[in-house]
Design a protein around this motif. Structure first.
Motif, mmCIF file in Angstrom:
data_model
loop_
_atom_site.group_PDB
_atom_site.id
_atom_site.type_symbol
_atom_site.label_atom_id
_atom_site.label_comp_id
_atom_site.label_asym_id
_atom_site.label_seq_id
_atom_site.Cartn_x
_atom_site.Cartn_y
_atom_site.Cartn_z
ATOM 1 N N VAL A 40 40.503 30.419 50.832
ATOM 2 C CA VAL A 40 39.518 31.039 49.934
ATOM 3 C C VAL A 40 38.084 30.815 50.419
ATOM 4 C CG1 VAL A 40 40.750 31.098 47.741
ATOM 5 C CG2 VAL A 40 39.597 28.999 48.435
ATOM 6 N N SER A 41 37.269 31.832 50.160
ATOM 7 C CA SER A 41 35.815 31.707 50.318
ATOM 8 C C SER A 41 35.248 31.139 49.018
ATOM 9 C CB SER A 41 35.175 33.075 50.528
ATOM 10 O OG SER A 41 35.565 33.643 51.731
ATOM 11 N N ALA A 42 33.985 30.788 49.072
ATOM 12 C CA ALA A 42 33.251 30.458 47.848
ATOM 13 C C ALA A 42 33.164 31.716 46.983
ATOM 14 C CB ALA A 42 31.859 29.987 48.218
ATOM 15 N N LEU A 43 32.979 31.552 45.670
ATOM 16 C CA LEU A 43 32.781 32.717 44.815
ATOM 17 C C LEU A 43 31.577 33.505 45.354
ATOM 18 C CD1 LEU A 43 32.993 31.196 41.191
ATOM 19 C CD2 LEU A 43 34.752 31.315 42.928
ATOM 20 N N VAL A 46 27.745 32.413 46.067
ATOM 21 C CA VAL A 46 27.551 30.960 45.922
ATOM 22 C C VAL A 46 26.979 30.329 47.195
ATOM 23 C CG1 VAL A 46 28.790 28.766 45.654
ATOM 24 C CG2 VAL A 46 29.179 30.644 44.035
ATOM 25 N N THR A 47 27.479 30.753 48.358
ATOM 26 C CA THR A 47 26.954 30.160 49.601
ATOM 27 C C THR A 47 25.445 30.398 49.712
ATOM 28 O OG1 THR A 47 29.100 30.515 50.610
ATOM 29 C CG2 THR A 47 27.279 30.061 52.111
ATOM 30 N N ASP A 48 25.020 31.613 49.374
ATOM 31 C CA ASP A 48 23.577 31.904 49.413
ATOM 32 C C ASP A 48 22.806 30.994 48.460
ATOM 33 O OD1 ASP A 48 23.833 33.910 51.291
ATOM 34 O OD2 ASP A 48 24.024 35.504 49.808
ATOM 35 N N GLY A 129 30.684 25.167 47.991
ATOM 36 C CA GLY A 129 31.138 26.448 47.446
ATOM 37 C C GLY A 129 32.635 26.621 47.614
ATOM 38 N N GLU A 130 33.112 26.401 48.828
ATOM 39 C CA GLU A 130 34.544 26.549 49.115
ATOM 40 C C GLU A 130 35.349 25.439 48.451
ATOM 41 O OE1 GLU A 130 32.336 27.886 51.049
ATOM 42 O OE2 GLU A 130 33.236 29.778 51.665
ATOM 43 N N ARG A 131 34.792 24.227 48.417
ATOM 44 C CA ARG A 131 35.540 23.124 47.794
ATOM 45 C C ARG A 131 35.805 23.438 46.319
ATOM 46 N NH1 ARG A 131 34.796 18.236 51.364
ATOM 47 N NH2 ARG A 131 32.867 18.537 52.514
ATOM 48 N N GLY A 195 38.047 27.958 53.029
ATOM 49 C CA GLY A 195 37.610 28.651 54.232
ATOM 50 C C GLY A 195 36.309 28.051 54.728
ATOM 51 N N PHE A 196 35.859 28.493 55.904
ATOM 52 C CA PHE A 196 34.475 28.299 56.340
ATOM 53 C C PHE A 196 34.133 26.895 56.841
ATOM 54 C CE2 PHE A 196 29.920 27.971 54.445
ATOM 55 C CZ PHE A 196 29.305 28.551 55.536
ATOM 56 N N ILE A 197 34.851 25.850 56.368
ATOM 57 C CA ILE A 197 34.401 24.496 56.707
ATOM 58 C C ILE A 197 35.400 23.754 57.580
ATOM 59 C CG2 ILE A 197 33.092 24.407 54.567
ATOM 60 C CD1 ILE A 197 34.990 22.436 53.407
ATOM 61 N N GLY A 209 30.109 29.079 60.655
ATOM 62 C CA GLY A 209 29.229 30.252 60.698
ATOM 63 C C GLY A 209 29.486 31.140 59.498
ATOM 64 N N ARG A 210 28.466 31.923 59.109
ATOM 65 C CA ARG A 210 28.609 32.787 57.930
ATOM 66 C C ARG A 210 29.800 33.729 58.109
ATOM 67 N NH1 ARG A 210 24.680 32.914 54.034
ATOM 68 N NH2 ARG A 210 26.493 33.598 52.843
ATOM 69 N N GLY A 211 30.471 33.975 57.022
ATOM 70 C CA GLY A 211 31.666 34.811 57.098
ATOM 71 C C GLY A 211 32.848 34.086 57.723
ATOM 72 N N GLY A 212 32.711 32.765 57.873
ATOM 73 C CA GLY A 212 33.685 31.992 58.645
ATOM 74 C C GLY A 212 35.056 31.794 58.014
ATOM 75 N N SER A 213 35.233 32.224 56.776
ATOM 76 C CA SER A 213 36.564 32.055 56.175
ATOM 77 C C SER A 213 37.631 32.877 56.890
ATOM 78 C CB SER A 213 36.538 32.435 54.696
ATOM 79 O OG SER A 213 35.681 31.579 54.012
ATOM 80 N N ASP A 214 37.217 34.017 57.447
ATOM 81 C CA ASP A 214 38.175 34.802 58.244
ATOM 82 C C ASP A 214 38.673 33.952 59.416
ATOM 83 O OD1 ASP A 214 37.550 36.983 56.651
ATOM 84 O OD2 ASP A 214 36.122 37.824 58.081
#
Ligand code: ADP
Ligand code: ASP
Ligand code: MG
Length: 470
Positions: A40-43, A46-48, A129-131, A195-197, A209-214
């Motif tokens: 999952v990404s952050a909602l 939220v990252t912004d 955010g992701e946590r 995701g992302f972390i 990096g941004r969009g990193g959950s992919d």
């Protein structure tokens, strides 16, 4: 039994209704007998907000991160109240929300004291955010009768210490995944991974990096040898244009990895191409699908381009750009001007998106993000200070408010006439083309127009080379 990695982006988990829909997608896959790993990404947004809190703290504004923590508390708690009926389960999530936001505030406070935000501190701060979303999502899955556990990818993805753009280290990551995820899957538990972390070998949090959950989804898919990776978002797949700009954009059923790379480079960041390469190379099917329209087939990303489908696959646009020109009659025949120009640009830390076809030898012109333009012009003026005095170079100047529009498709290779049709249609619509790209790649044509013309130009080009047949 298949192993599936299902990744849900920010908009797919951004509201109670969305997260419920995403959870439903997971239940359906489990009912079909699949082993599922969720990423999952952050909602959405939220990252912004977390970045904003951290940056404001570095500027000495302590109110802002408190406000942001309050807003995040309200939003996550409201979703917990909406989606988690069991009081014990809900209380546990509320406690996790409190702990994470308290830690977020503590870290922002220390940034505020130091008045300095290092990339390392920022990665730690944005990881919340992701946590939070993973905790929430796992609890929602448990509420619908599934066994599930939230897992921080700091436990799984071992990276180098390039904070903000960390690079995963394959061997230790594979070991951790085997030790931590595989036993859960064997017991029928659905891991919900942030995701992302990631984290360095010594445990310091990093981001990909941004969009990193992919990227996270692709790494897990590759390392687990998954049968498929499904990237869920809020549109039906990779489309012939950004549907927010072109209402009649269509889904592209099959697209190659190279084409997705080209699309992403030219502004359509539906998927981060670098990140999905290992999955594609291993031949693991990768799909982009719509959380809110699960019956739609989506887009399949493949290794080898299919060119039978036509010539142009999609039209993209990159905004917030500036064109920089280095001009002067004395430049003709002076060796090394181009080399020095681009070295000076590189020193300013700017990424050159396009070098346009020189209308004459008397100018070099290229496109950079507007945020970098003042530094680029200053760096060029410094580099060419003598040439400017001697008037070999007349001036270095820039023009803000431009966009790059690109037509992308491997099938364009060797198909003459596309550029002609594009310029023809723009001419008939009275849209001025400021510059044309040097063929930076064989499967795209790019041009520069004024930002005010961007929407009309994208629509006209889409109509001409995609909607009206090829
Ligand atoms: P997520 O939060 O799910 O990762 P993103 O915002 O990163 O979603 O990417 C999906 C968005 O990308 C869509 O909502 C769409 O507006 C935008 N987009 C831009 N270009 C395209 C395209 N060619 N095809 C599909 N979506 C596109
Ligand atoms: N939440 C992160 C971002 O907004 C990662 C992602 O959404 O993929 O960039
Ligand atoms: Mg994304």
């Amino acid at each position: 039994m298949r192993t599936l990695v299902m990744k849900f982006g920010g908009t797919s988990v951004g509201t109670g209704a969305a997260m419920a829909q995403a959870a439903k997608g997971v239940s359906n896959a489990v009912e079909d007998g699949d082993r599922v790993v969720v990423v999952v990404s952050a909602l959405s947004g939220v990252t912004d907000m977390l970045i904003d809190g951290a940056k404001s703290a570095a500027d000495g504004n302590e109110d802002q991160y408190h406000k942001i923590a309050d807003a995040l508390r309200t939003r996550h708690r409201a979703m917990a109240a909406e989606l988690i009926p069991d009081p014990t389960e809900r209380k546990a999530v509320e406690n996790a929300i409190e702990e994470h936001l308290a830690e977020f505030s503590r870290r922002c406070a220390s940034v505020a004291v130091l008045r300095e935000l290092t990339p390392r501190a920022l990665d730690g701060i944005v990881s919340f955010g992701e946590r939070l979303s993973a905790r929430l999502f796992a609890a929602v899955l448990r509420g619908s009768g599934l066994r599930s556990e939230a897992i921080d990818a700091t436990e799984l993805i071992v990276t180098d210490d390039t904070f903000q753009h960390a690079v995963p280290l394959p061997d230790p990551t594979r070991d951790r995944i085997a030790a931590r995820l595989t036993p859960l899957l064997d017991r029928g538990v659905i891991p919900v991974v942030t995701g992302f972390i990631g984290a360095t070998a010594s445990g310091v949090t990093t981001t990909l990096g941004r969009g990193g959950s992919d990227y996270t989804a692709a790494i897990l898919g590759e390392m687990l040898g998954a049968d498929a990776v499904w990237i869920f978002t809020d549109v039906d797949g990779v489309m012939t244009a950004d549907p927010r700009i072109v209402p009649d954009a269509r889904v592209i059923p099959v697209i190659s990895y190279t084409e997705v790379g080209e699309l992403a480079y030219f502004g359509a960041k539906v998927l981060h191409p670098r990140t999905i390469r290992p999955v594609i190379e291993r031949g693991i099917p990768l799909w982009v699908k719509n959380t809110f329209n699960p019956d739609a087939p989506g887009t399949r990303i493949v290794r080898t381009p299919e060119t039978t489908d036509g010539t142009v696959k999609a039209i993209t646009v990159i905004t917030d750009l500036t064109m920089v020109n280095v001009e002067g009659r004395g430049m003709i025949g002076v060796p090394g001007i181009a080399g020095r120009t681009f070295s000076a640009v590189a020193r300013a830390g700017a990424n050159v998106l396009m070098i346009s076809q020189a209308s004459s030898e008397q100018s070099i012109c290229f496109v950079v993000p507007t945020k970098n333009a003042p530094a680029v012009v200053a760096s060029l003026e410094e580099e060419f200070v003598r040439e400017l005095v001697r008037q070999d170079i007349d001036r270095v100047w820039s023009q803000d408010g431009i966009v790059i529009i690109s037509a992308v498709g491997t099938g364009m290779r060797g198909t003459p006439g596309i550029a002609g049709r594009i310029f023809g249609t723009l001419g008939r619509s009275g849209i001025n083309v400021i510059a044309i790209a040097q063929g930076s790649s064989e499967c795209s044509v790019s041009l520069v127009v004024a930002a005010a013309d961007a929407t009309a130009a994208v629509r006209e080009i889409h109509k001409e080379v995609i909607s009206n047949g090829r």
